[in-house]
Structure formats: structure tokens, C-alpha cells
Design a protein around this motif. Sequence first.
Motif, PDB file in Angstrom:
ATOM      1  N   ASN A 136      -4.185   5.730  -4.953  1.00 23.39           N
ATOM      2  CA  ASN A 136      -2.700   6.119  -5.234  1.00 23.39           C
ATOM      3  C   ASN A 136      -1.908   5.200  -6.117  1.00 23.39           C
ATOM      4  O   ASN A 136      -0.721   5.016  -6.219  1.00 23.39           O
ATOM      5  CB  ASN A 136      -1.940   5.638  -3.677  1.00 23.39           C
ATOM      6  CG  ASN A 136      -2.165   6.512  -2.613  1.00 23.39           C
ATOM      7  OD1 ASN A 136      -2.638   7.737  -2.683  1.00 23.39           O
ATOM      8  ND2 ASN A 136      -2.394   6.125  -1.376  1.00 23.39           N
ATOM      9  N   SER A 137      -2.733   4.570  -7.301  1.00 22.69           N
ATOM     10  CA  SER A 137      -2.190   3.833  -8.164  1.00 22.69           C
ATOM     11  C   SER A 137      -1.200   4.651  -9.059  1.00 22.69           C
ATOM     12  O   SER A 137      -1.342   5.942  -9.082  1.00 22.69           O
ATOM     13  CB  SER A 137      -3.312   3.403  -8.933  1.00 22.69           C
ATOM     14  OG  SER A 137      -2.863   2.949 -10.255  1.00 22.69           O
ATOM     15  N   ASP A 197      -7.921   4.332  -0.826  1.00 19.19           N
ATOM     16  CA  ASP A 197      -6.183   4.758  -0.922  1.00 19.19           C
ATOM     17  C   ASP A 197      -5.579   3.794  -1.937  1.00 19.19           C
ATOM     18  O   ASP A 197      -4.625   4.438  -2.638  1.00 19.19           O
ATOM     19  CB  ASP A 197      -5.741   4.938   0.416  1.00 19.19           C
ATOM     20  CG  ASP A 197      -6.218   5.904   1.144  1.00 19.19           C
ATOM     21  OD1 ASP A 197      -6.996   6.808   0.708  1.00 19.19           O
ATOM     22  OD2 ASP A 197      -6.297   5.944   2.341  1.00 19.19           O
ATOM     23  N   GLU A 198      -5.785   2.655  -2.062  1.00 18.36           N
ATOM     24  CA  GLU A 198      -5.175   1.613  -2.806  1.00 18.36           C
ATOM     25  C   GLU A 198      -5.215   2.017  -4.158  1.00 18.36           C
ATOM     26  O   GLU A 198      -4.542   2.017  -4.829  1.00 18.36           O
ATOM     27  CB  GLU A 198      -5.516   0.285  -2.487  1.00 18.36           C
ATOM     28  CG  GLU A 198      -5.068  -0.584  -1.281  1.00 18.36           C
ATOM     29  CD  GLU A 198      -5.609   0.010  -0.041  1.00 18.36           C
ATOM     30  OE1 GLU A 198      -5.546  -0.552   1.010  1.00 18.36           O
ATOM     31  OE2 GLU A 198      -6.464   0.853  -0.024  1.00 18.36           O
ATOM     32  N   LYS A 219       0.846  -1.294   0.084  1.00 18.34           N
ATOM     33  CA  LYS A 219      -0.105  -0.041   0.270  1.00 18.34           C
ATOM     34  C   LYS A 219       0.877   1.212  -0.101  1.00 18.34           C
ATOM     35  O   LYS A 219       0.573   2.259  -0.846  1.00 18.34           O
ATOM     36  CB  LYS A 219      -1.053   0.040   1.227  1.00 18.34           C
ATOM     37  CG  LYS A 219      -1.846   1.187   1.227  1.00 18.34           C
ATOM     38  CD  LYS A 219      -2.822   1.031   2.446  1.00 18.34           C
ATOM     39  CE  LYS A 219      -3.638   2.224   2.494  1.00 18.34           C
ATOM     40  NZ  LYS A 219      -4.838   2.022   3.729  1.00 18.34           N
ATOM     41  N   LYS A 220       1.947   1.150   0.788  1.00 20.07           N
ATOM     42  CA  LYS A 220       2.811   2.373   0.898  1.00 20.07           C
ATOM     43  C   LYS A 220       3.660   2.396  -0.257  1.00 20.07           C
ATOM     44  O   LYS A 220       3.860   3.693  -0.815  1.00 20.07           O
ATOM     45  CB  LYS A 220       3.911   2.069   2.142  1.00 20.07           C
ATOM     46  CG  LYS A 220       4.574   3.535   2.540  1.00 20.07           C
ATOM     47  CD  LYS A 220       5.331   3.355   3.569  1.00 20.07           C
ATOM     48  CE  LYS A 220       6.277   4.554   4.251  1.00 20.07           C
ATOM     49  NZ  LYS A 220       6.838   4.564   5.270  1.00 20.07           N
ATOM     50  N   GLN A 275      -1.453   6.652 -14.131  1.00 17.10           N
ATOM     51  CA  GLN A 275      -2.065   7.996 -14.173  1.00 17.10           C
ATOM     52  C   GLN A 275      -3.263   8.107 -15.077  1.00 17.10           C
ATOM     53  O   GLN A 275      -4.281   8.920 -14.849  1.00 17.10           O
ATOM     54  CB  GLN A 275      -0.994   9.041 -14.474  1.00 17.10           C
ATOM     55  CG  GLN A 275       0.206   9.200 -13.343  1.00 17.10           C
ATOM     56  CD  GLN A 275      -0.481   9.420 -12.022  1.00 17.10           C
ATOM     57  OE1 GLN A 275      -1.225  10.518 -11.899  1.00 17.10           O
ATOM     58  NE2 GLN A 275       0.210   8.637 -11.039  1.00 17.10           N
ATOM     59  N   GLN A 296     -12.437  13.144   0.208  1.00 23.35           N
ATOM     60  CA  GLN A 296     -11.357  12.508  -0.660  1.00 23.35           C
ATOM     61  C   GLN A 296     -11.921  11.533  -1.807  1.00 23.35           C
ATOM     62  O   GLN A 296     -11.019  11.232  -2.729  1.00 23.35           O
ATOM     63  CB  GLN A 296     -10.463  11.842   0.219  1.00 23.35           C
ATOM     64  CG  GLN A 296      -9.376  12.692   1.051  1.00 23.35           C
ATOM     65  CD  GLN A 296      -8.586  11.952   1.930  1.00 23.35           C
ATOM     66  OE1 GLN A 296      -7.836  11.103   1.478  1.00 23.35           O
ATOM     67  NE2 GLN A 296      -8.112  12.460   3.040  1.00 23.35           N
TER      68      GLN A 296
END
Length: 382
Positions: A120-121, A116-117, A88-89, A124, A149
Amino acid sequence: MPKKKILIRIGSLRHGGAEKVLATFLKNLPREKYDIDLLLNLYSGKYLSDIPDWINVIYLNKGEMITTNRLQDIPKKTLRVIYQNTLKKFPNLLYKGKLRNKKYDIEFAAIHGMRDEILNSPLQSSKKVVWIHNDLSQVKGYTNDEIRQFFGFDKILVISEKIEQLFHSLAKDNTERKKIVKIYNPLDTYEILTKAEEPVKEYQFDQTILTFVSVGTVFPQKGFDRLLKVHKKLIDEGLQHRVLIIGDGYDFENIKKLKSELGIDDTATMLGFTDNPYPYFKNADFYILSSRYEGFPTVLFEAITLKKKIIATEVSGVKEMLDKGKLGLIIENSEEGIYSGMKKALLQPEIFVKYSEALNYYQMPFNLENSVNKITSILDEL
């Protein structure tokens, strides 16, 4: 036309409403239109067998969910958490490794917890979609800023009027408002009716005593603790009845312990998980929803399909599902509300005649085909 490449993410395929809805949706997709990778954090759950063989299932960990902190389970549980948090990070590790540098047209968070997963891919160019199954205003930790968000997604699929209103109230302009799409959950009426005809295997119904059934994943959201406390209070008042809770979850042992502490083991049963809860629905006298919060409670769709007498706390989706109280008794979202509703069922059963009559003629304003078509049209347009 080339197939659209889609990545869908969800924690597991355990026996929850969102998991069931996703499995039903995938079973009804045209395979010639899509190339789908379904990425699970944990390869486990009842609905794994429902996923069509043309969908590529990928997972980070395998095995059953670990819900205890037993000494022997801690190392495995810790390794799973570290692995998932690392990916994830550092999402590039996931996309270059497990996902083999594949490029997706759409990345889809099947539950809000995968926000978030997906956002944050490292891809783009992909379009981002999220499916919101809960009233996030009632979920701990979700402030307005936190909920906002989700406007980072290209489309926000919501499953009830209340959730739709929440997101509209937080949208800053028309661009954000256009991202919000209300779509009723795709659910299979035929499957529910067919499975309800199977015999009851693990419980003995007593036709001389009223039984209240409640089905769901056992965690605090579902309010099973409130249900058992009310059951105890009514039993102490001499109002004989039974309560049957069907489902499993991380709070199962706590609720089971509470049942014993209340001294109601003879009148309340926790059946645990079953592949087919519908015969229990059919044979019970009342369906009771004791939830503290919901999004659009799938279980009420099942109870309506089986024409059960319904008592439900006033949470998101209930007024919409029960046609503003024409199809079932809507009660205050509190222990007192549950007490009032169950007491009416026991002492004034005639109140429920009008609901049963309404259910006999009711036609659902949503169906499986319409829901699937609406979601696929969104995917096709992105």
C-alpha cells in the motif's frame, strides 16, 4: 553508480529467527552499494546492537513490547496500536512525515506480516520485495486467496522447498512463477561455534541425567505446551530426564503456569531470554524441535552446526534441513510424535549414533556468503 535507496520494514528486532536472519544479512551488506532505511514498528530487541551504524534506523514507537493487559499498560499499548493502524491506513502520513518524502528504489517487507504496509506504499515506482519465513498454509487466517495477494510483489523470497512449492501451486502463470526465489537464510557458522565456547551461566547441567534443550520465541507455534505434557508423561513412567526451554515471548507466563500445573517445576526449566543460547545447546544431550509449523527453522541450522543429536517434528524445512532424515530423527507433528521421539532417545540412545556419525562428515549445502550474494543480486537486478 548511485547507491540504491532501500526501505526495509519489520516489526522489531526481538529475539526471533526472522529478526536474527535480517540482522545477519545487514551486517554482511556492502555499504558502498546501498542507502538503507530500516523502519521498525517498535524500537526494541536483542538485534538492535547488530545493525551496522551506516544503516538509518527509524521507528514508530520506542520501548519494550507490551505482552500483558495489566491496567497500567493498557493506555500505552492502546496508543501504540492506534498510531500504527493510522499510519497503515493513511500511508501518505508516514511517507511525508517519518520518511521525509524520501523516494526509494526498493521497498522490502522483511516478514510476511509487513505485506500490506509495503503493497500500500504511495510510491508507485519502487520495486516491492517480500521475505517469507513461514509456511503460510499452516498460519491461521491465510487462505489461498490471502496468500495469493503476495503476488503483488515484484519478488517473493522463500526460505524452503515446501514454501516454494506452496507459492508455485498458487501461481497462475509463468510471470507469477518467476517472482518466486528460494534463498536459504544467511547464518553465521563462525559466530555460532565461537559463542558456544562461552561458559553456561544460568543453569546447572547434571551429567548423569539426559537433558533435552529447545530454543525459540515462546508462542503457540513452537509447541512448548506439547513438549511439557510429554515430559510429564515420561517422568510419570519413571523415565528420568530434564527439559530446558530457552526463550521469551507473549505466551511465556502461560507456559510457565502450565509447567507448575503439571507438577514438573523440578525437572523442567524455562530459562527465559539469553543473549547467547549456544553454550546450552553444546551442553545438552538432545536438541528437540516441538513446533506446530515453521518456514525453515533457523534453530536446526544452529543445532547441526554444533553437531547435536536432533529430534524434530515434521514441519516445513525439517526434511530439507535434516537431509531427509539422515542427520536427525524426524517425528510426527503431534504430541504422540514428540512422545515417541523422546522415548526413543531415553530407551534406545543407540539409534542416534548414525545421526552423530553423519553430522561429523556433513557439509552444509548453503552458507552465509552464498545467501547474501543471492539476495544482493536480486536487489541489484530490480
